[in-house]
Design a protein around this motif. Structure first.
Motif, PDB file in Angstrom:
ATOM      1  N   ARG A  90      39.494  42.731  54.920  1.00 22.79           N
ATOM      2  CA  ARG A  90      38.952  43.548  56.018  1.00 22.79           C
ATOM      3  C   ARG A  90      39.016  45.031  55.664  1.00 22.79           C
ATOM      4  NH1 ARG A  90      41.291  45.974  60.126  1.00 22.79           N
ATOM      5  NH2 ARG A  90      43.314  45.039  59.610  1.00 22.79           N
ATOM      6  N   GLN A  91      40.156  45.453  55.082  1.00 27.53           N
ATOM      7  CA  GLN A  91      40.303  46.874  54.723  1.00 27.53           C
ATOM      8  C   GLN A  91      39.247  47.301  53.710  1.00 27.53           C
ATOM      9  OE1 GLN A  91      42.862  44.657  54.728  1.00 27.53           O
ATOM     10  NE2 GLN A  91      44.844  45.713  54.870  1.00 27.53           N
ATOM     11  N   ALA A  92      38.971  46.413  52.760  1.00 25.83           N
ATOM     12  CA  ALA A  92      37.981  46.758  51.738  1.00 25.83           C
ATOM     13  C   ALA A  92      36.595  46.873  52.361  1.00 25.83           C
ATOM     14  CB  ALA A  92      37.973  45.696  50.641  1.00 25.83           C
ATOM     15  N   ARG A  93      36.279  45.977  53.287  1.00 30.65           N
ATOM     16  CA  ARG A  93      34.961  46.037  53.922  1.00 30.65           C
ATOM     17  C   ARG A  93      34.843  47.294  54.794  1.00 30.65           C
ATOM     18  NH1 ARG A  93      34.554  41.456  57.238  1.00 30.65           N
ATOM     19  NH2 ARG A  93      36.527  40.676  56.453  1.00 30.65           N
ATOM     20  N   GLU A  94      35.939  47.628  55.488  1.00 31.62           N
ATOM     21  CA  GLU A  94      35.917  48.845  56.313  1.00 31.62           C
ATOM     22  C   GLU A  94      35.718  50.081  55.447  1.00 31.62           C
ATOM     23  OE1 GLU A  94      38.752  47.484  60.005  1.00 31.62           O
ATOM     24  OE2 GLU A  94      39.478  49.056  58.656  1.00 31.62           O
ATOM     25  N   ALA A  95      36.451  50.134  54.330  1.00 34.01           N
ATOM     26  CA  ALA A  95      36.339  51.297  53.434  1.00 34.01           C
ATOM     27  C   ALA A  95      34.919  51.418  52.901  1.00 34.01           C
ATOM     28  CB  ALA A  95      37.329  51.164  52.284  1.00 34.01           C
ATOM     29  N   ALA A  96      34.335  50.275  52.542  1.00 32.44           N
ATOM     30  CA  ALA A  96      32.960  50.284  52.027  1.00 32.44           C
ATOM     31  C   ALA A  96      31.999  50.785  53.094  1.00 32.44           C
ATOM     32  CB  ALA A  96      32.573  48.883  51.563  1.00 32.44           C
ATOM     33  N   TYR A  97      32.217  50.316  54.320  1.00 31.54           N
ATOM     34  CA  TYR A  97      31.351  50.749  55.417  1.00 31.54           C
ATOM     35  C   TYR A  97      31.434  52.265  55.610  1.00 31.54           C
ATOM     36  CZ  TYR A  97      29.449  51.358  60.073  1.00 31.54           C
ATOM     37  OH  TYR A  97      28.700  51.800  61.139  1.00 31.54           O
ATOM     38  N   MET A  98      32.675  52.780  55.568  1.00 25.26           N
ATOM     39  CA  MET A  98      32.872  54.221  55.754  1.00 25.26           C
ATOM     40  C   MET A  98      32.253  55.032  54.616  1.00 25.26           C
ATOM     41  SD  MET A  98      34.352  54.599  58.609  1.00 25.26           S
ATOM     42  CE  MET A  98      35.397  56.020  58.876  1.00 25.26           C
TER      43      MET A  98
ATOM     44  N   CYS B 131      31.754  55.722  47.153  1.00 27.17           N
ATOM     45  CA  CYS B 131      32.986  55.702  46.367  1.00 27.17           C
ATOM     46  C   CYS B 131      34.142  55.878  47.326  1.00 27.17           C
ATOM     47  CB  CYS B 131      32.979  56.826  45.341  1.00 27.17           C
ATOM     48  SG  CYS B 131      31.577  56.746  44.219  1.00 27.17           S
ATOM     49  N   THR B 132      35.076  54.959  47.277  1.00 26.81           N
ATOM     50  CA  THR B 132      36.060  54.967  48.356  1.00 26.81           C
ATOM     51  C   THR B 132      37.350  54.249  47.964  1.00 26.81           C
ATOM     52  OG1 THR B 132      36.376  54.293  50.667  1.00 26.81           O
ATOM     53  CG2 THR B 132      34.998  52.860  49.325  1.00 26.81           C
ATOM     54  N   SER B 133      38.412  54.641  48.634  1.00 29.52           N
ATOM     55  CA  SER B 133      39.670  53.912  48.478  1.00 29.52           C
ATOM     56  C   SER B 133      40.014  53.286  49.822  1.00 29.52           C
ATOM     57  CB  SER B 133      40.782  54.861  48.039  1.00 29.52           C
ATOM     58  OG  SER B 133      40.843  55.970  48.910  1.00 29.52           O
ATOM     59  N   ILE B 134      40.724  52.174  49.784  1.00 29.64           N
ATOM     60  CA  ILE B 134      41.021  51.503  51.056  1.00 29.64           C
ATOM     61  C   ILE B 134      42.280  52.109  51.667  1.00 29.64           C
ATOM     62  CG2 ILE B 134      39.956  49.358  50.246  1.00 29.64           C
ATOM     63  CD1 ILE B 134      42.740  48.120  50.291  1.00 29.64           C
ATOM     64  N   THR B 135      42.436  51.919  52.967  1.00 32.43           N
ATOM     65  CA  THR B 135      43.594  52.447  53.682  1.00 32.43           C
ATOM     66  C   THR B 135      44.864  51.956  53.000  1.00 32.43           C
ATOM     67  OG1 THR B 135      42.284  52.194  55.665  1.00 32.43           O
ATOM     68  CG2 THR B 135      44.608  52.664  55.998  1.00 32.43           C
ATOM     69  N   GLY B 136      45.803  52.843  52.840  1.00 31.81           N
ATOM     70  CA  GLY B 136      47.053  52.451  52.185  1.00 31.81           C
ATOM     71  C   GLY B 136      47.130  52.972  50.759  1.00 31.81           C
ATOM     72  N   VAL B 137      45.969  53.201  50.153  1.00 26.53           N
ATOM     73  CA  VAL B 137      45.982  53.791  48.806  1.00 26.53           C
ATOM     74  C   VAL B 137      46.194  55.285  48.968  1.00 26.53           C
ATOM     75  CG1 VAL B 137      44.623  54.281  46.737  1.00 26.53           C
ATOM     76  CG2 VAL B 137      44.498  52.033  47.808  1.00 26.53           C
ATOM     77  N   LYS B 138      47.253  55.777  48.339  1.00 26.42           N
ATOM     78  CA  LYS B 138      47.575  57.190  48.541  1.00 26.42           C
ATOM     79  C   LYS B 138      47.161  58.039  47.359  1.00 26.42           C
ATOM     80  CE  LYS B 138      51.231  56.831  51.935  1.00 26.42           C
ATOM     81  NZ  LYS B 138      50.886  55.487  52.386  1.00 26.42           N
ATOM     82  N   GLU B 139      47.287  57.473  46.183  1.00 29.14           N
ATOM     83  CA  GLU B 139      47.023  58.300  45.017  1.00 29.14           C
ATOM     84  C   GLU B 139      46.272  57.503  43.964  1.00 29.14           C
ATOM     85  OE1 GLU B 139      50.382  60.458  43.476  1.00 29.14           O
ATOM     86  OE2 GLU B 139      49.254  61.138  41.728  1.00 29.14           O
ATOM     87  N   GLY B 140      45.370  58.179  43.275  1.00 29.47           N
ATOM     88  CA  GLY B 140      44.612  57.517  42.213  1.00 29.47           C
ATOM     89  C   GLY B 140      43.646  58.488  41.579  1.00 29.47           C
ATOM     90  N   LEU B 141      42.890  57.955  40.630  1.00 30.99           N
ATOM     91  CA  LEU B 141      41.942  58.786  39.898  1.00 30.99           C
ATOM     92  C   LEU B 141      40.626  58.028  39.765  1.00 30.99           C
ATOM     93  CD1 LEU B 141      41.332  61.251  37.947  1.00 30.99           C
ATOM     94  CD2 LEU B 141      42.249  59.817  36.113  1.00 30.99           C
ATOM     95  N   HIS B 142      39.533  58.731  40.051  1.00 33.10           N
ATOM     96  CA  HIS B 142      38.205  58.134  39.853  1.00 33.10           C
ATOM     97  C   HIS B 142      37.413  59.081  38.959  1.00 33.10           C
ATOM     98  CE1 HIS B 142      34.281  56.335  40.880  1.00 33.10           C
ATOM     99  NE2 HIS B 142      33.856  57.591  40.949  1.00 33.10           N
ATOM    100  N   ILE B 143      36.998  58.568  37.817  1.00 40.67           N
ATOM    101  CA  ILE B 143      36.111  59.338  36.949  1.00 40.67           C
ATOM    102  C   ILE B 143      34.811  58.558  36.862  1.00 40.67           C
ATOM    103  CG2 ILE B 143      35.829  60.508  34.738  1.00 40.67           C
ATOM    104  CD1 ILE B 143      38.822  60.024  34.204  1.00 40.67           C
ATOM    105  N   GLY B 144      33.745  59.206  37.219  1.00 43.07           N
ATOM    106  CA  GLY B 144      32.456  58.514  37.185  1.00 43.07           C
ATOM    107  C   GLY B 144      31.472  59.295  36.330  1.00 43.07           C
TER     108      GLY B 144
END
Lengths: 413, 240
Positions: free
Chosen positions: A48-56, A179-192
């Motif tokens: 559910r969190q992943a789908r919500e993040a994608a929607y946002m 491009c999105t992170s799901i709730t609960g993910v606090k830190e990360g890196l995205h290189i595109g």
């Protein structure tokens, strides 16, 4: 590995320590790749969190309304599907599949973005975690958008994607990338790394919506080559907090009468450091570029708004840059840096206008005189300020962006 | 307003104004430039730049001096500005819908009556002509249905044809189409030229000179006096 790929690898190795020209320097060692997630048959299988993040991030969940969907979770491609009706119009693969299918994509692989631009491009070259390949066949006008979702679901992930879009002669397509992170993910890196090729008479409308977390670092590296009569439209929206983001797509208007339009909406919140710009290079006769950005700096955020127009043809061409910012908090900062570079281009007409200031007090009082509270008035004016026309924006995506923006603007109400 | 003294940027502009507008009444305020007409309206509405030094502002029996601008509006005041500011990106339709908090049917009807349909999807006041700005202001006021409307210079910058539309709109806002006993909305109309009086009936006129109301009476009589002798005469008339 062929000679070309070996050469690219050498170049990348030479740049692994090379700091980017702009943006805070990130310690790449803090972030890792993760193992593969399994493929899914339908988006409903995502959490559910992943789908919500994608929607946002603007991703349509009813796939009937799209021409195709690519979804990447952390380092894994979990879903790729072209809707049956569009099978003869476009290809949608992971870039690894495309590299295998097209013998290393010699025309497109690291042709619009230098592999040794900085340590982030080097990281993608040396440690790539997929990315999408979209190719629209010649003359095909794809009515519904193709969407790609790059999702991060774990902490301390380094998502290093390399995307390629090729719009063949006379073809048209809209691509939505969320491009999105799901709730609960606090830190990360995205290189595109994204390389787009808009062929003769083709049109690519690219929408990118970013929706990250407060300690997430984002380094998109985008290069676009537009051939004769081609049109590239780029709409970028960031209205959620991010740790740091630095991007500046370069668009090379290589063919006669090609055009580029770059629209940026950025809302800086909390302690976000956002360094965002664009570079339009006019390389041929009658090329035209337009870059419009609207930025709001709130809380303790810092926004650098760059824009560079480069004339590199001795023929007639023109470009215009319009950059405006509102400083909403006494702790925030906006630095607007428009640049015009007429390089041996006596016929090029380059212009910019930039303005940074507070919200017009008179406008606030005007809306309060209609019964809005001060906070409602400020939110309405800010919303209006950021309400630039985003050409070709699908209605569903517009509604989603509106929803996210409303939530952002009314968070304190 | 009772003995109202108001400062703007440290200068005393209103110097003891007494003014009472009863329910359902329309008053007209005359006065030379710089006499304090706009200050009087802005003070009544609570614009922050206008500091009440002494005196009272009462509305519906309450002392509203401590209320914010938006609170006063929600209590039933409303205004049509003389020169409204541009609000980029905010459409007239959007604001009108926020004001009325109703469906679009009323807005459509009011906009048609005001010949303002073409303004609904434009940025507020951006590039509006004088007449368009007035129609936009009156549209917003009509959507708000205030109990007390302040209308600042409704005829300024408006051609004769548009004044008739403006006049009809004011009458609609104030319920002038009903018999007087049934009217509840009141208004204070600030006017320089008084052309609007050809379309809107007002019960009482006042002359403001140098921050004081120096004369009150039949608006047409006052207008005739002012046209013949100028505002200076009003002071003399009062002093006599």
């Amino acid at each position: 590995m062929n000679d070309r790929l070996r050469e690219l690898e050498q170049k990348a190795l030479s740049a692994v320590e090379k700091r980017a020209a702009y943006g805070p320097d990130i310690d790449l060692n803090r972030y890792r790749n993760v193992g593969e997630h399994e493929k899914i048959e339908a988006l409903e299988s995502l959490s559910r969190q992943a789908r919500e993040a994608a929607y946002m991030a603007g991703i349509e969940q009813n796939l009937e309304r799209t021409a195709g969907t690519y979804m990447q979770l952390d380092s894994s491609v979990v879903f790729e599907q072209v809707q049956r009706a569009y099978g003869g119009q476009l290809e949608l693969l992971s870039t690894d599949e495309a590299l295998a299918k097209y013998d290393g994509l010699p025309e497109y692989w690291w042709q619009a973005v230098p592999v040794d631009q900085d340590k982030y491009t080097a990281r993608v070259a040396l440690n790539q975690t997929h990315g999408y390949f979209i190719r629209v066949l010649p003359g095909q006008k794809v009515e519904r958008p193709v969407q790609a979702c790059l999702l991060v679901a774990e902490n301390f992930i380094s998502q290093n994607v390399h995307n390629v879009i090729v719009v063949e002669e006379g073809a048209e397509v809209q691509v939505i990338t969320g491009c999105t992170s799901i709730t609960g993910v606090k830190e990360g890196l995205h290189i595109g790394v994204s390389e787009f090729y808009v062929k003769r008479g083709a049109r690519l409308t690219f929408h990118m919506i970013h929706n990250w977390a407060e300690n997430f670092h984002v380094r998109p590296r985008t290069g676009v080559i537009v051939e004769e009569g081609g049109v590239f439209v780029n709409n970028y929206v960031l209205v959620k907090p991010v740790g740091s983001l630095q991007t500046s797509p370069s668009v090379y208007l290589r063919g006669k009468a090609s055009r580029a339009e770059i629209n940026t909406i950025a809302y800086g919140m909390k302690r976000s450091v956002i360094d965002i710009g664009s570079r339009i290079v006019l390389e041929a006769q009658d090329t035209a570029g337009e870059s419009i950005s609207r930025a709001v700096a709130d809380d303790g955020s810092i926004l650098y708004l760059r824009g560079m127009l480069v004339g590199k043809t001795d023929k007639r061409a023109k470009a215009h840059l319009d950059c405006r910012g509102i400083l909403k908090s006494p702790l925030a900062r906006i630095v607007a840096i428009p640049e015009l570079d007429a390089d041996s281009s006596p016929e090029c007409d380059l212009a910019h206008e930039a303005a940074v200031g507070p919200i017009d007090q008179e406008a606030i009082l005007y809306l309060m005189a209609r019964g809005l509270t001060e906070d409602e008035a400020v939110a309405t004016i800010t919303r209006g300020f950021m309400n630039i026309e985003l050409p070709g924006l699908p209605e569903a995506l517009r509604r989603q962006i509106d929803q996210v923006m409303e939530a952002t603007l009314h968070r304190g109400l | 307003m009772k003995d109202l003294v108001v400062e703007v940027n440290g200068n005393t502009v209103l110097k003891g104004v007494n003014l009472k507008i009863g329910q359902g009444e329309t008053h007209v305020l005359f006065g030379p430039n710089g006499s304090g007409k706009t200050t009087l309206i802005m003070s009544a509405l609570g614009f922050p730049k206008y500091r009440v030094v002494s005196g009272q502002i009462l509305f519906k029996g309450k002392d509203i001096s401590g209320m914010s601008l938006d609170q006063r509006i929600r209590l039933g005041m409303g205004i049509a500005f003389q020169r409204p500011p541009v609000v980029p990106g905010v459409k007239l339709r959007q604001l009108a819908e926020m004001i009325a908090r109703t469906d679009g049917a009323k807005l459509q009807r009011v906009a048609e009556d005001l010949n303002a349909l073409h303004l609904l999807d434009r940025d507020l006041n951006d590039g509006f002509s004088g007449g368009e700005a007035k129609r936009s202001e009156l549209l917003q006021l009509q959507m708000a249905s205030p109990d007390l409307a302040f209308i600042d210079e409704p005829e300024s910058g408006v051609d004769l044809e548009s004044i008739a539309i403006v006049g009809r709109a004011i009458n609609a806002i104030l319920g002038k189409t009903r018999v007087k006993a049934g009217r509840t909305a009141s208004a204070l109309i600030v006017t320089h030229t008084a052309h609007i009086l050809d379309y809107v009936n007002a019960e009482l006129g006042h002359v403001l000179v140098d921050g004081r109301i120096v004369c009150s009476g039949n608006p047409r009589d006052i207008l005739r006096e002012v046209r013949e002798h100028g505002f200076k005469h009003c002071e003399v008339c009062t002093n006599e």
